[in-house]
Design a protein around this motif. Structure first.
Motif, PDB file in Angstrom:
ATOM      1  N   GLY A 126       1.066  -1.970  -0.338  1.00 15.70           N
ATOM      2  CA  GLY A 126      -0.339   0.288   0.066  1.00 15.70           C
ATOM      3  C   GLY A 126       0.850   1.334   0.052  1.00 15.70           C
ATOM      4  N   THR A 127       0.128   2.449   0.238  1.00 14.19           N
ATOM      5  CA  THR A 127       1.053   3.916  -0.323  1.00 14.19           C
ATOM      6  C   THR A 127       1.571   3.766   1.380  1.00 14.19           C
ATOM      7  N   ASN A 128       1.549   3.196   2.606  1.00 13.50           N
ATOM      8  CA  ASN A 128       2.248   3.487   3.208  1.00 13.50           C
ATOM      9  C   ASN A 128       3.390   2.766   3.673  1.00 13.50           C
ATOM     10  N   ASP A 129       3.198   1.758   2.752  1.00 18.69           N
ATOM     11  CA  ASP A 129       4.778   0.644   2.248  1.00 18.69           C
ATOM     12  C   ASP A 129       5.674   1.357   1.801  1.00 18.69           C
ATOM     13  N   TRP A 130       5.310   1.786   0.284  1.00 14.31           N
ATOM     14  CA  TRP A 130       5.441   3.252  -0.640  1.00 14.31           C
ATOM     15  C   TRP A 130       6.242   3.934  -0.016  1.00 14.31           C
ATOM     16  N   ARG A 131       5.690   4.232   0.979  1.00 15.23           N
ATOM     17  CA  ARG A 131       6.131   5.456   0.960  1.00 15.23           C
ATOM     18  C   ARG A 131       7.362   5.691   1.929  1.00 15.23           C
ATOM     19  N   VAL A 132       7.028   4.273   2.530  1.00 13.19           N
ATOM     20  CA  VAL A 132       8.727   3.581   3.821  1.00 13.19           C
ATOM     21  C   VAL A 132      10.133   3.626   2.715  1.00 13.19           C
ATOM     22  N   ILE A 133       9.678   2.688   1.643  1.00 12.83           N
ATOM     23  CA  ILE A 133      10.521   2.362   0.458  1.00 12.83           C
ATOM     24  C   ILE A 133      10.992   3.565   0.143  1.00 12.83           C
ATOM     25  N   SER A 134      10.499   5.139   0.096  1.00 12.77           N
ATOM     26  CA  SER A 134      10.406   5.891  -0.879  1.00 12.77           C
ATOM     27  C   SER A 134      11.878   6.383   0.210  1.00 12.77           C
ATOM     28  N   ALA A 135      11.224   6.559   1.373  1.00  8.22           N
ATOM     29  CA  ALA A 135      12.319   7.550   2.236  1.00  8.22           C
ATOM     30  C   ALA A 135      13.632   6.952   1.926  1.00  8.22           C
ATOM     31  N   VAL A 174       6.168  -5.196   7.630  1.00  9.81           N
ATOM     32  CA  VAL A 174       5.920  -5.947   5.657  1.00  9.81           C
ATOM     33  C   VAL A 174       6.246  -5.790   5.116  1.00  9.81           C
ATOM     34  N   LEU A 175       7.625  -4.786   5.097  1.00 11.53           N
ATOM     35  CA  LEU A 175       8.449  -4.840   4.184  1.00 11.53           C
ATOM     36  C   LEU A 175      10.314  -5.626   4.431  1.00 11.53           C
ATOM     37  N   THR A 176      10.223  -5.777   6.336  1.00 10.80           N
ATOM     38  CA  THR A 176      11.307  -6.683   6.449  1.00 10.80           C
ATOM     39  C   THR A 176      10.505  -8.391   5.729  1.00 10.80           C
ATOM     40  N   ASP A 177       9.172  -8.608   5.911  1.00 11.12           N
ATOM     41  CA  ASP A 177       8.717  -9.969   5.830  1.00 11.12           C
ATOM     42  C   ASP A 177       9.375 -10.306   4.261  1.00 11.12           C
ATOM     43  N   ARG A 178       8.791  -9.265   3.781  1.00 13.12           N
ATOM     44  CA  ARG A 178       9.366  -9.849   1.871  1.00 13.12           C
ATOM     45  C   ARG A 178      10.507  -9.338   1.567  1.00 13.12           C
ATOM     46  N   ARG A 179      11.610  -8.754   2.617  1.00 10.79           N
ATOM     47  CA  ARG A 179      12.760  -8.778   2.244  1.00 10.79           C
ATOM     48  C   ARG A 179      12.453  -7.753   0.842  1.00 10.79           C
ATOM     49  N   LEU A 180      12.010  -7.019   1.847  1.00 15.14           N
ATOM     50  CA  LEU A 180      12.526  -5.991   0.492  1.00 15.14           C
ATOM     51  C   LEU A 180      13.182  -4.430   1.351  1.00 15.14           C
ATOM     52  N   ILE A 181      13.273  -4.685   2.479  1.00 16.69           N
ATOM     53  CA  ILE A 181      14.584  -3.992   3.456  1.00 16.69           C
ATOM     54  C   ILE A 181      15.014  -4.670   4.816  1.00 16.69           C
ATOM     55  N   VAL A 182      16.201  -3.895   5.311  1.00 14.13           N
ATOM     56  CA  VAL A 182      17.267  -4.610   6.046  1.00 14.13           C
ATOM     57  C   VAL A 182      17.293  -4.320   7.248  1.00 14.13           C
ATOM     58  N   GLN A 183      16.821  -4.395   8.191  1.00 17.86           N
ATOM     59  CA  GLN A 183      17.372  -3.957  10.030  1.00 17.86           C
ATOM     60  C   GLN A 183      18.484  -3.965  10.295  1.00 17.86           C
ATOM     61  N   VAL A 184      19.480  -2.524  10.368  1.00 15.41           N
ATOM     62  CA  VAL A 184      20.804  -3.245  10.824  1.00 15.41           C
ATOM     63  C   VAL A 184      20.772  -3.020  12.506  1.00 15.41           C
ATOM     64  N   GLU A 185      20.957  -3.730  13.138  1.00 13.82           N
ATOM     65  CA  GLU A 185      20.987  -3.406  14.772  1.00 13.82           C
ATOM     66  C   GLU A 185      22.125  -3.033  15.446  1.00 13.82           C
ATOM     67  N   ASP A 186      22.997  -2.663  15.102  1.00 18.16           N
ATOM     68  CA  ASP A 186      24.510  -3.274  15.386  1.00 18.16           C
ATOM     69  C   ASP A 186      25.125  -1.731  15.764  1.00 18.16           C
ATOM     70  N   THR A 187      24.722  -0.476  15.804  1.00 20.88           N
ATOM     71  CA  THR A 187      24.713   0.685  15.180  1.00 20.88           C
ATOM     72  C   THR A 187      24.574   1.825  16.716  1.00 20.88           C
ATOM     73  N   GLY A 188      24.615   0.806  17.919  1.00 20.69           N
ATOM     74  CA  GLY A 188      24.710   1.480  19.195  1.00 20.69           C
ATOM     75  C   GLY A 188      23.394   3.075  19.354  1.00 20.69           C
ATOM     76  N   ARG A 189      22.177   2.824  18.216  1.00 16.40           N
ATOM     77  CA  ARG A 189      21.408   3.811  18.185  1.00 16.40           C
ATOM     78  C   ARG A 189      19.981   2.761  17.413  1.00 16.40           C
ATOM     79  N   SER A 190      18.997   3.543  17.544  1.00 18.16           N
ATOM     80  CA  SER A 190      17.711   2.402  16.787  1.00 18.16           C
ATOM     81  C   SER A 190      18.149   1.922  16.095  1.00 18.16           C
ATOM     82  N   ARG A 191      17.452   1.077  15.436  1.00 21.19           N
ATOM     83  CA  ARG A 191      17.693   0.508  14.020  1.00 21.19           C
ATOM     84  C   ARG A 191      17.739   1.146  12.599  1.00 21.19           C
ATOM     85  N   GLN A 192      19.185   0.917  12.161  1.00 22.26           N
ATOM     86  CA  GLN A 192      19.186   2.490  10.846  1.00 22.26           C
ATOM     87  C   GLN A 192      18.261   1.039   9.613  1.00 22.26           C
ATOM     88  N   LEU A 193      16.991   1.098   8.689  1.00 20.45           N
ATOM     89  CA  LEU A 193      16.829   0.462   7.882  1.00 20.45           C
ATOM     90  C   LEU A 193      17.628   0.892   6.676  1.00 20.45           C
TER      91      LEU A 193
END
Length: 169
Positions: free
Chosen positions: A48-57, A86-105
């Motif tokens: 949906g549009t919300n997913d698109w906005r995250v991808i676009s961002a 949703v995007l993580t489950d579909r493997r369209l984005i990944v999260q990096v957790e070892d940055t010392g702050r909130s997870r980067q996408l």
């Protein structure tokens, strides 16, 4: 049909002129374009549009956190979090957790390809808005919209300060 005794059945004397109330007109235009975009994205990609906005961002700001995306697209963080799931489950984005702050996408390669496939649908909304405008009109419109957004941000900051002050009292 019998109305309850306290039902107001006549238009009120002081109302908004809906044909000339600018926030309503902007909202109608936005809602119509978002509905068109969302329907096309769901039909073609199952997103949906919300997913698109995250991808676009993330295409614009790789490594942004969910909070940063929320601020960038002016959407509730809970909605962003749902799309991130949703995007993580579909493997369209990944999260990096070892940055010392909130997870980067970050977009994955599949996410970058999805971005490029979805982009024309979003750009079509821009084409619809700008179809009857000259280059000067577009520049002026965008300038005015950015200025108005600045005023809205100022108002939001004032309201947040008022809320904090009211809670202390």
């Amino acid at each position: 049909m019998e109305l309850p005794p306290d039902a107001v059945s006549d238009p009120m004397p002081t109302v908004i002129d809906s044909d000339n109330f600018t926030p309503r007109l902007i909202s109608l235009l936005s809602n119509t374009l978002v509905w068109r975009e969302s329907r096309a994205l769901r039909t073609r990609f199952g997103l949906g549009t919300n997913d698109w906005r995250v991808i676009s961002a993330l295409a614009i700001r790789p490594g942004a956190t969910a909070s940063e995306i929320s601020e960038f697209v002016a959407m509730n963080k809970a909605i962003i979090s749902k799309s991130v799931g949703v995007l993580t489950d579909r493997r369209l984005i990944v999260q990096v957790e070892d940055t010392g702050r909130s997870r980067q996408l970050f977009l994955t390669t599949a996410g970058a390809q999805m971005h490029d496939a979805m982009l024309p649908i979003s750009l079509r909304g821009q084409e619809i808005i700008l179809a009857d405008l000259s280059e000067d009109d577009v520049a002026q419109l965008n300038h005015l919209l950015r200025r108005l957004l600045g005023h809205v941000r100022d108002l939001q900051a004032e309201e947040a300060l008022e809320e904090r002050t009211a809670r202390r009292d």
